[in-house]
Write a protein that holds these residues in place. Structure first.
Motif, mmCIF file in Angstrom:
data_model
loop_
_atom_site.group_PDB
_atom_site.id
_atom_site.type_symbol
_atom_site.label_atom_id
_atom_site.label_comp_id
_atom_site.label_asym_id
_atom_site.label_seq_id
_atom_site.Cartn_x
_atom_site.Cartn_y
_atom_site.Cartn_z
ATOM 1 N N GLU A 169 -5.378 2.850 -5.699
ATOM 2 C CA GLU A 169 -6.760 3.339 -5.646
ATOM 3 C C GLU A 169 -7.000 4.132 -4.364
ATOM 4 O OE1 GLU A 169 -9.314 0.020 -6.059
ATOM 5 O OE2 GLU A 169 -9.090 -0.128 -8.246
ATOM 6 N N LEU A 170 -6.449 3.597 -3.277
ATOM 7 C CA LEU A 170 -6.593 4.288 -1.996
ATOM 8 C C LEU A 170 -5.899 5.652 -2.031
ATOM 9 C CD1 LEU A 170 -7.700 4.005 0.885
ATOM 10 C CD2 LEU A 170 -5.531 2.957 1.542
ATOM 11 N N ALA A 171 -4.731 5.724 -2.643
ATOM 12 C CA ALA A 171 -3.975 6.976 -2.732
ATOM 13 C C ALA A 171 -4.734 8.008 -3.559
ATOM 14 C CB ALA A 171 -2.606 6.712 -3.335
ATOM 15 N N ILE A 177 -4.315 10.352 2.734
ATOM 16 C CA ILE A 177 -3.551 9.152 3.067
ATOM 17 C C ILE A 177 -2.522 8.831 1.983
ATOM 18 C CG2 ILE A 177 -4.906 7.335 1.935
ATOM 19 C CD1 ILE A 177 -4.842 5.802 4.574
ATOM 20 N N ARG A 178 -2.420 9.731 0.999
ATOM 21 C CA ARG A 178 -1.551 9.457 -0.152
ATOM 22 C C ARG A 178 -0.083 9.341 0.240
ATOM 23 N NH1 ARG A 178 -1.324 13.989 -4.501
ATOM 24 N NH2 ARG A 178 0.646 14.472 -3.474
ATOM 25 N N GLU A 179 0.370 10.165 1.163
ATOM 26 C CA GLU A 179 1.785 10.099 1.544
ATOM 27 C C GLU A 179 2.124 8.738 2.151
ATOM 28 O OE1 GLU A 179 5.030 12.257 4.539
ATOM 29 O OE2 GLU A 179 3.117 13.250 4.108
ATOM 30 N N GLU A 180 1.229 8.212 2.999
ATOM 31 C CA GLU A 180 1.466 6.892 3.594
ATOM 32 C C GLU A 180 1.479 5.801 2.537
ATOM 33 O OE1 GLU A 180 -0.421 9.185 4.784
ATOM 34 O OE2 GLU A 180 0.367 9.573 6.803
ATOM 35 N N GLY A 182 2.328 6.223 -0.616
ATOM 36 C CA GLY A 182 3.586 6.382 -1.331
ATOM 37 C C GLY A 182 4.765 5.843 -0.541
ATOM 38 N N TRP A 183 4.744 6.035 0.769
ATOM 39 C CA TRP A 183 5.836 5.532 1.613
ATOM 40 C C TRP A 183 5.913 4.011 1.550
ATOM 41 C CZ3 TRP A 183 10.194 6.403 3.953
ATOM 42 C CH2 TRP A 183 10.632 5.589 4.993
ATOM 43 N N ILE A 184 4.763 3.349 1.597
ATOM 44 C CA ILE A 184 4.750 1.883 1.537
ATOM 45 C C ILE A 184 5.316 1.386 0.211
ATOM 46 C CG2 ILE A 184 3.196 -0.102 1.380
ATOM 47 C CD1 ILE A 184 1.431 1.269 3.467
ATOM 48 N N LEU A 185 4.940 2.036 -0.885
ATOM 49 C CA LEU A 185 5.438 1.625 -2.194
ATOM 50 C C LEU A 185 6.920 1.945 -2.344
ATOM 51 C CD1 LEU A 185 2.400 2.823 -4.334
ATOM 52 C CD2 LEU A 185 2.990 0.466 -3.706
ATOM 53 N N TYR A 186 7.349 3.084 -1.765
ATOM 54 C CA TYR A 186 8.772 3.453 -1.803
ATOM 55 C C TYR A 186 9.601 2.407 -1.052
ATOM 56 C CZ TYR A 186 13.028 5.998 -0.518
ATOM 57 O OH TYR A 186 14.337 6.362 -0.305
ATOM 58 N N ARG A 187 9.101 2.007 0.134
ATOM 59 C CA ARG A 187 9.815 0.978 0.900
ATOM 60 C C ARG A 187 9.742 -0.382 0.210
ATOM 61 N NH1 ARG A 187 13.702 2.379 3.276
ATOM 62 N NH2 ARG A 187 13.732 0.213 4.030
ATOM 63 N N ALA A 188 8.659 -0.599 -0.565
ATOM 64 C CA ALA A 188 8.538 -1.866 -1.294
ATOM 65 C C ALA A 188 9.676 -2.024 -2.293
ATOM 66 C CB ALA A 188 7.190 -1.931 -1.997
ATOM 67 N N VAL A 189 10.083 -0.918 -2.927
ATOM 68 C CA VAL A 189 11.207 -0.971 -3.866
ATOM 69 C C VAL A 189 12.468 -1.422 -3.141
ATOM 70 C CG1 VAL A 189 12.644 0.380 -5.437
ATOM 71 C CG2 VAL A 189 10.182 0.807 -5.320
ATOM 72 N N HIS A 190 12.695 -0.912 -1.930
ATOM 73 C CA HIS A 190 13.859 -1.313 -1.144
ATOM 74 C C HIS A 190 13.772 -2.784 -0.746
ATOM 75 C CE1 HIS A 190 14.243 3.056 -0.819
ATOM 76 N NE2 HIS A 190 15.493 2.870 -0.405
ATOM 77 N N ASP A 191 12.552 -3.231 -0.359
ATOM 78 C CA ASP A 191 12.383 -4.635 0.028
ATOM 79 C C ASP A 191 12.639 -5.558 -1.163
ATOM 80 O OD1 ASP A 191 11.753 -3.858 2.597
ATOM 81 O OD2 ASP A 191 9.590 -3.912 2.271
ATOM 82 N N LEU A 192 12.169 -5.154 -2.326
ATOM 83 C CA LEU A 192 12.396 -5.964 -3.526
ATOM 84 C C LEU A 192 13.884 -6.057 -3.837
ATOM 85 C CD1 LEU A 192 9.476 -4.607 -5.740
ATOM 86 C CD2 LEU A 192 9.690 -6.940 -4.850
ATOM 87 N N ALA A 193 14.595 -4.939 -3.666
ATOM 88 C CA ALA A 193 16.040 -4.947 -3.907
ATOM 89 C C ALA A 193 16.756 -5.832 -2.892
ATOM 90 C CB ALA A 193 16.583 -3.515 -3.853
ATOM 91 N N ALA A 194 16.298 -5.794 -1.630
ATOM 92 C CA ALA A 194 16.925 -6.609 -0.596
ATOM 93 C C ALA A 194 16.728 -8.095 -0.858
ATOM 94 C CB ALA A 194 16.353 -6.230 0.770
ATOM 95 N N HIS A 195 15.570 -8.489 -1.421
ATOM 96 C CA HIS A 195 15.297 -9.888 -1.719
ATOM 97 C C HIS A 195 15.712 -10.279 -3.135
ATOM 98 C CE1 HIS A 195 12.694 -9.350 1.834
ATOM 99 N NE2 HIS A 195 12.812 -10.665 1.988
ATOM 100 N N LYS A 196 16.344 -9.332 -3.849
ATOM 101 C CA LYS A 196 16.796 -9.585 -5.215
ATOM 102 C C LYS A 196 15.665 -10.132 -6.072
ATOM 103 C CE LYS A 196 21.580 -10.358 -3.788
ATOM 104 N NZ LYS A 196 22.730 -11.287 -3.801
ATOM 105 N N ALA A 197 14.528 -9.474 -5.941
ATOM 106 C CA ALA A 197 13.341 -9.906 -6.678
ATOM 107 C C ALA A 197 13.473 -9.550 -8.152
ATOM 108 C CB ALA A 197 12.098 -9.250 -6.084
ATOM 109 N N ARG A 216 4.022 12.621 -11.064
ATOM 110 C CA ARG A 216 4.487 13.981 -10.778
ATOM 111 C C ARG A 216 3.929 14.459 -9.432
ATOM 112 N NH1 ARG A 216 6.843 16.651 -15.112
ATOM 113 N NH2 ARG A 216 6.232 18.702 -14.323
ATOM 114 N N THR A 217 4.217 13.669 -8.434
ATOM 115 C CA THR A 217 3.903 14.002 -7.043
ATOM 116 C C THR A 217 5.154 13.735 -6.216
ATOM 117 O OG1 THR A 217 3.186 11.752 -6.519
ATOM 118 C CG2 THR A 217 1.502 13.286 -7.350
ATOM 119 N N PRO A 218 5.224 14.251 -4.998
ATOM 120 C CA PRO A 218 6.386 13.939 -4.156
ATOM 121 C C PRO A 218 6.580 12.444 -3.987
ATOM 122 C CG PRO A 218 5.147 15.755 -3.210
ATOM 123 C CD PRO A 218 4.324 15.237 -4.360
ATOM 124 N N GLU A 219 5.474 11.707 -3.844
ATOM 125 C CA GLU A 219 5.577 10.253 -3.703
ATOM 126 C C GLU A 219 6.102 9.625 -4.985
ATOM 127 O OE1 GLU A 219 2.711 12.113 -1.118
ATOM 128 O OE2 GLU A 219 2.644 11.935 -3.301
#
Length: 1024
Positions: A169-171, A177-180, A182-197, A216-219
Motif C-alpha cells: 500500500e505504501l509503495a 518511496i516505491r524503490e525502498e 521493493g528493496w525490502i521485499l526483494y531482500r525478504a525473498v533472500h531472508d526466506l531462502a536463508a531460513h528455508k521458510a 511490471r516495474t523495476p522492483e
C-alpha cells in the motif's frame, strides 16, 4: 479556562536518565556510538533480566516511534536496536510465554499494532512529518522482516500478509518511496531462502505483487527474478509476461522500457513509473545485469532463447537511456551503469559497453566543459583508464570502442583530452598487438573521403603511434634483480611491437600503392602526409636509440624493411628515385651490415655503433639526402679499416714467418686506422650539424664507442669548428656547400603537438654568465644593431622620398603639400615611371632584409653546431682526459668561453673545462712519458702553458678567468709530474704574467689567477 480545565492532569513520574542517554545515542551520527547504545538497550531485555511485558511494550513503542524521527541517523540506530530486540524477545522465550492470543499483554499481533499505530499519519501533520511517518513504517517493516519473527514456526501467517499489505500500500500510495519498498521485499525473498521458510511466504509476496499491479516495474522484475531463482516451485503471477519470463530474449523491448521507467512503459499493461528521478541507480539494474547471460547466444532448459548481456545493454542502455530523445537524467543513469560495468563487470561485459549512442554522448559531453553531463563524462573516461591500469589487456577493447565504428577515430582531438593516449601508455604487449593492426587499418581508411580530414586523422594516429614508442622506450629496469629479469623479458617482447609500429610508418611513408591494389589507402596519402610519416620514423628512432637495447637493432630492422618492401612491392612502388650508383652503394652497405650482425657475439668493439651509423646513413639515403651517398662510401672505408682490418690482424696472429712484413703491415694498418678514424669524425660532425635531436643523439652514441681512437687530425676537426666565427662568413667557411633542404625535412608540421612529435632541437640558455663586462658588450652590440637599423631605415625613407619626389614629414610639410598637389596632375606615363621607381626601392629594401635574415640564420646555425661539438667533446673528455692529446682542447675552449656571442655556449665551454680539470687528478694526469709515439712533447706543453697565460691577460667574464687558472694549473701538474725541476721555470712563467699585469695597460689578468697559483704552491710544498 474551560479548555484548560478539561486537560488531563499530569501524574508525577521518575525520569530514567540512563535510558534517555541510550535513546539519544541511538540517533548519533557515529556508528560506534549507535552500536554501543543498541547493545546496552538489548542487554536490559535478556532472559536473565526477566523483563515484564509492560517494559517490553514501552520500549517497542519508543523504538517504533523513533523510526519516524526526521533525523536520518535515528532511523538507522533505532532500526538496528529494534531488529535485535524483536529477535531476542520472540526467539529466546518458549512458545507458551509469547502465545499469540488476545489475552496476552504482548504478542506478534500486538507488536504489529504498535508498529502500525506509531507510524500512522493522521493527515493533520505537515508534509515533512508525513514523510517521516512513511519512512518510519518502512523501516519498521524492514526490522520485522529482518528479525525473522514473522516466518518462524508458530508465527501467525496472517500477520505476514498484514505486513506485506501495508508495504505494498505504501509503495502504491507514495511513488517516491516505491524503490525502498521493493528493496525490502526483494531482500525478504533472500531472508526466506536463508531460513528455508515455507514457499507460502514467497507466494504471498508474489500474489500481492500481482494484485498491487507492480509486477511490471523495476522492483517487480527484481522480486520476480529472485523468487524464481530461490524458490523454483513458487507460484508466479500469470499473464504478466507474454513469455512468462522477463529475461526471455523476446521480452527485451518491454524489459528495456520498464528498466528506464519511461512514460512509454506506462502504456504497457501493468507498467508503472515511480515518477521521481533518483541520482542513484535503481537496485534492479544490479539484479538484471547479474542474471543476463554473458554468452553471445543462450537458451534455458526449456529451449527458450535467453536474453544476453549485449542484447540487453544495446536495447535498454544504448537505445534506451542514451537514445537521442532521452533526458539528461536518464543519460546520467547510463553513465553510472557504464562506470559500474567498467569497475566490476567481467571482461566480456566490459568490452561490450562501448556502444554507438553511449560513445557519441561521451564524446559530446567531454568536448564542452559547460555541458550538463561533462563532469560525469570525465568520470566515465577516468573509469576506462582505471580499468586499463588494473587490467592492461583491456586497452585493446577500450581503444577500439572509443575509436572504432561506434566512436571517433580522432577521439582525443574532438574531446580535447588524452584519454586514448593514456590508455595506450598502460597497454600490455597482447593489447598492443590487437591495437596496431586496428590503427593501420584506420590510417589506410580514416572513414572520410575528404583529403584534408583524412590527413588530419592520419596525423593524429601517427602521434598516437609515436606516443606508444616513447612510452616503451622510456621504461627503465628496476634495481631488484628479479624485477630486472622480468623487465628484460618484457622489453624483449615489446621489441616486436616497436618494430611493428615503425613498419606501419614505413608502409605509408615510402610507398605508393599499385593501381590494382585493393588494399590501397582511401583517400590516397598526400606528399605532406608521407613526409610527416618519415618525420615520425625519425622521432621514434630518436627515442629508441637512447635505449641501448634498441639502438642498433631497431634502426637496422627499419632500413631492412624498406629494402625488402621495395624489392617485393609488398606495399606498392617505392617513391624514392635512386639511380644505379646509389643502389650499388646501398647494396654494399647492407653487405657490411650483414657482416656486422654476425659479429654481435664476438666482442668486437664498436659493432653496434657501426650498425647504428650504417642504418641511419642508409635511412638518410632513402629520405633523398644526396650527401648521404658519399657518407656511405666514407663509412665503408671506416668499417674496412677500423673493424675488418682489426679482425684480420687477429686471424694473422698465428703466422710466425715474415716478421718484418708484419711490422710494415702493422704500421700501414695503424695509418689506415687513423685515416678511418678521421673520416668517421667527419661523418659524425656531418650528422651533428643537423638541427635534429635524433642525429645529435646518434652521433653521440657512435662517438662514445670510438672516442679513444680519435687522432690529432680528428681532434683538429672539432677545434676548427670551435674557433670558427659565429657569422655568415664563418658558416660559408665551415660549410662549403649549402644544403637548404636538409634540416627542413626534420621540422614538425603538427602545430598542435609540436613538443610531442618533433625531434628538432632548439638550444636554450643553459647557463647565464653574470659579468658586467659581458653585459656591456651585449649592450654595445644591441646599440650597434639599433644604429644600423636606424641608418637602414633612414636610407630607405630617403630613397622612397626621392622616388615620390617628396620630403619626410619632419622636414618640410609645405613641400610635401605642394608635391601632393602636383601628384594630381601626373599623367599615365609619369605614373608608370613612379611605379617602376617604387618597385626598385622596395626590392632593394627586401634584399637588405633578406641579407639580415641570412646573417641571423647563419649565426644560429654556427652556435647550434658549436653546441653539438661541445656535447661530443664532453664524451671525449670523460673517456680520454688522461691522454696527452686532450690538452689540445684547452686553448680553443678558453677562447670560445671568451669570444662566443652566445652566453650558453660560453657557459658550456667553461663547464667542460671544469669537468676536464676535475677528472685529471692523481694517476689520471696526462703523462709526457706515456706518449703513443714515444716522442718528447714537453716543449709543446711549455708553449701551451705560455699561450694559456697570454689568454688569461685578455678581458673576459669572471668564469673565463677561473677557467684560465684551472687550465694553467693542469699544465703545471703535467710538467712537474714529468720533471720535478720544471717548477722553477713554471715560477718564471707566472712571474712574467705578474710583470705584464704591473707594466702593461693591455693586461687584464684577474687577481684570482694568482690566488689559485699561491694556493697550489702551498699545497705542493706541504706534499713535498
Amino acid at each position: 479556562m474551560a479548555n484548560h480545565a478539561r486537560k488531563r492532569r499530569r501524574e508525577p513520574f521518575n525520569v530514567d536518565v540512563k535510558q534517555v542517554e541510550i535513546y539519544e545515542d541511538l540517533a548519533s551520527e557515529q556508528d560506534e556510538i549507535r552500536l554501543k547504545a543498541a547493545q546496552a538497550l538489548i542487554s536490559q531485555f535478556t532472559p536473565d533480566q526477566n523483563p515484564s511485558d509492560e517494559q517490553i511494550r514501552k520500549v517497542l513503542q519508543r523504538l517504533f516511534r523513533g523510526l519516524c524521527s526526521s533525523r536520518k541517523a535515528a532511523r538507522v540506530g533505532f532500526s538496528i536496536a529494534l531488529t535485535e530486540l524483536l529477535a531476542q524477545i520472540f526467539t529466546t522465550t518458549t512458545p507458551t510465554t509469547r502465545q499469540d492470543s488476545p489475552s496476552e499483554e504482548l504478542s506478534i499481533t500486538k507488536t504489529l499494532d504498535i508498529w502500525e499505530s506509531q507510524s500512522s499519519a493522521s493527515g493533520s501533520e505537515s508534509g515533512q512529518e508525513q514523510r517521516d511517518h512513511h519512512f518510519g513504517r518502512l523501516f519498521g517493516a524492514e526490522a520485522l522482516i529482518k528479525s525473522s519473527v514473522l516466518f518462524q514456526q508458530g508465527a501467525p501467517f496472517d500477520q505476514w500478509v498484514r505486513v506485506l499489505t501495508l508495504v505494498y500500500e505504501l509503495a502504491k500510495k507514495k511513488p517516491w518511496i516505491r524503490e525502498e519498498c521493493g528493496w525490502i521485499l526483494y531482500r525478504a525473498v533472500h531472508d526466506l531462502a536463508a531460513h528455508k521458510a515455507d514457499v507460502k511466504f514467497v507466494n504471498a509476496i508474489l500474489e500481492q505483487l500481482g494484485t498491487a499491479d507492480l509486477a511490471r516495474t523495476p522492483e517487480g522484475v527484481s522480486i520476480w527474478l529472485a523468487a524464481r531463482e530461490m524458490f523454483p516451485q513458487a507460484a508466479l503471477p500469470a499473464k504478466v509476461w507474454k513469455y512468462d519470463d522477463p529475461l526471455d530474449a523476446r521480452e527485451k523491448t518491454a524489459l528495456a522500457k520498464i528498466m528506464k521507467e519511461s512514460s512509454a512503459a506506462e502504456e504497457e499493461k501493468g507498467s508503472k513509473s515511480s515518477g521521481v528521478w533518483n541520482s542513484k541507480l535503481h537496485f534492479a539494474w544490479d539484479v538484471v545485469l547479474a542474471r543476463v547471460s554473458n554468452a553471445q547466444k543462450s537458451k534455458d532448459k526449456s529451449g527458450a532463447s535467453r536474453l544476453t548481456f549485449v542484447d540487453f545493454w544495446t536495447e535498454a542502455v544504448d537505445n534506451g537511456l542514451f537514445a537521442s530523445a532521452s533526458s539528461e537524467e536518464r543519460k546520467y543513469w547510463g553513465f553510472l551503469l557504464f562506470v559500474k560495468i567498467l569497475a566490476d563487470g567481467p571482461p566480456l561485459q566490459a568490452s561490450s559497453v562501448f556502444t554507438k549512442n553511449l560513445v557519441r554522448c561521451l564524446t559530446n559531453q567531454l568536448a564542452v566543459e559547460d555541458r550538463y553531463l561533462h563532469r560525469m563524462a570525465v568520470k566515465a573516461a577516468k573509469s576506462i583508464q582505471t580499468r586499463v591500469s588494473k587490467e592492461p589487456e583491456f586497452a585493446a577493447a577500450a581503444v577500439k570502442g572509443l575509436m572504432g565504428s561506434s566512436g571517433a577515430v580522432n577521439f582525443d582531438q574532438v574531446t580535447k583530452t588524452k584519454t586514448v593516449e593514456k590508455i595506450m601508455a598502460e597497454a600490455n604487449r597482447d593489447a598492443l598487438q590487437q591495437i596496431l593492426p586496428f590503427f593501420e587499418s584506420l590510417v589506410a581508411n580514416p572513414g572520410t573521403e575528404d583529403s584534408k580530414a583524412a590527413a588530419s586523422t592520419r596525423m593524429f594516429l601517427a602521434g598516437l603511434l609515436l606516443s606508444i614508442v616513447r612510452a616503451r622506450a622510456a621504461s627503465k629496469d628496476t634495481k631488484d634483480k628479479a624485477s630486472k629479469e622480468e623487465s628484460k623479458e618484457k622489453e624483449e617482447d615489446y621489441q616486436d611491437v616497436l618494430q611493428q609500429i615503425l613498419f606501419i610508418f614505413v608502409r605509408f611513408a615510402y610507398f605508393k600503392p599499385l593501381s590494382d591494389d585493393k588494399s590501397a589507402p582511401r583517400p590516397a596519402l598526400t606528399e605532406a602526409t608521407q613526409e610527416l610519416f618519415r618525420s615520425r620514423i625519425n622521432s621514434c628512432l630518436n627515442s629508441l636509440i637512447a635505449n641501448e637495447k634498441y639502438a642498433a637493432v631497431v634502426p637496422y630492422a627499419v632500413v631492412r624493411k624498406i629494402r625488402d618492401a621495395a624489392k617485393s612491392e609488398e606495399y606498392g612502388k617505392f617513391i624514392i628515385d635512386m639511380g644505379e650508383v646509389i643502389r650499388d652503394s646501398v647494396k654494399t652497405a647492407f653487405k657490411s651490415l650483414k657482416k656486422l650482425s654476425g659479429m654481435e657475439n664476438d666482442g668486437v668493439t664498436g659493432v653496434d655503433a657501426f650498425k647504428l651509423l650504417y642504418s641511419m646513413t642508409i635511412l638518410q639515403v632513402y629520405n633523398g639526402d644526396s650527401d648521404a651517398v658519399s657518407m656511405l662510401e666514407e663509412l665503408e672505408f671506416c668499417y674496412t679499416k677500423i673493424l675488418s682490418a682489426g679482425d684480420s690482424k687477429e686471424k694473422k696472429k698465428d703466422k710466425k714467418d715474415k716478421k718484418k712484413k708484419k711490422e710494415k703491415e702493422k704500421e700501414s694498418d695503424t695509418q689506415d686506422a687513423g685515416d678511418a678514424s678521421d673520416a668517421l669524425v667527419e661523418i659524425l660532425l656531418s650528422f651533428a650539424s643537423k638541427q635534429s635531436q635524433l642525429f645529435r643523439r646518434m652521433s653521440e652514441q657512435v662517438f662514445s664507442a670510438f672516442a679513444d681512437q680519435v687522432t690529432a687530425n680528428g681532434l683538429e676537426s672539432f677545434i676548427s669548428i670551435l674557433e670558427a666565427k659565429e657569422s655568415l662568413a664563418g658558416q660559408q667557411e665551415m660549410f662549403e656547400e649549402q644544403d637548404e633542404e636538409g634540416d627542413e625535412d626534420m621540422m614538425d608540421v603538427d602545430d598542435d603537438d609540436n613538443e610531442l612529435d618533433s625531434d628538432v632541437e632548439v638550444d636554450s640558455d643553459v647557463e647565464v654568465i653574470d659579468d658586467d663586462d659581458d653585459d656591456d658588450e651585449d649592450d654595445e652590440e644591441e646599440e650597434e644593431e639599433e644604429e644600423e637599423d636606424a641608418e637602414e631605415m633612414a636610407a630607405f625613407e630617403a630613397k622612397l622620398a626621392a622616388a615620390l619626389g617628396t620630403h619626410r614629414a619632419d622636414q618640410d610639410l609645405q613641400a610635401e603639400s605642394e608635391a601632393s598637389d602636383s601628384d594630381a596632375d601626373m599623367n599615365d606615363e609619369e605614373m608608370e615611371q613612379l611605379d617602376a621607381a617604387l618597385g626598385q626601392v622596395f626590392r632593394a629594401r627586401q634584399q637588405v632584409l633578406d641579407k639580415r635574415d641570412e646573417k641571423k640564420d647563419a649565426r644560429e646555425t654556427m652556435i647550434n653546431f658549436k653546441n653539438r661539438v661541445l656535447d661530443l667533446l664532453e664524451i671525449y673528455v670523460k673517456k680520454c682526459h688522461s691522454k696527452l692529446l686532450a690538452l689540445d682542447l684547452l686553448l680553443p675552449l678558453l677562447r670560445l668561453a671568451r669570444l662566443s656571442s652566445a652566453k650558453h655556449v660560453a657557459g658550456k665551454a667553461n663547464a667542460l673545462l671544469r669537468e676536464y680539470t676535475k677528472l685529471c687528478k692523481g694517476a689520471a694526469i696526462p703523462s709526457l712519458t706515456a706518449s703513443e709515439s714515444g716522442a718528447d712533447h714537453s716543449s709543446a706543453v711549455w708553449e701551451l702553458l705560455r699561450s694559456v697565460h697570454k689568454e688569461a691577460r685578455h678581458s673576459g667574464p669572471a668564469a673565463h678567468a677561473s677557467a684560465c687558472s684551472q687550465a694553467s694549473l693542469l699544465l703545471v701538474k703535467v710538467l712537474v709530474a714529468h720533471d720535478k725541476t720544471a717548477l722553477g721555470q713554471v715560477v718564471d712563467v707566472y712571474a712574467d704574467t705578474r710583470k705584464a699585469q704591473l707594466l702593461s695597460m693591455k693586461c687584464h689578468v684577474q687577481p684570482s689567477f694568482f690566488t689559485d697559483w699561491n694556493n697550489w704552491c702551498v699545497s705542493a710544498s706541504k706534499q713535498k
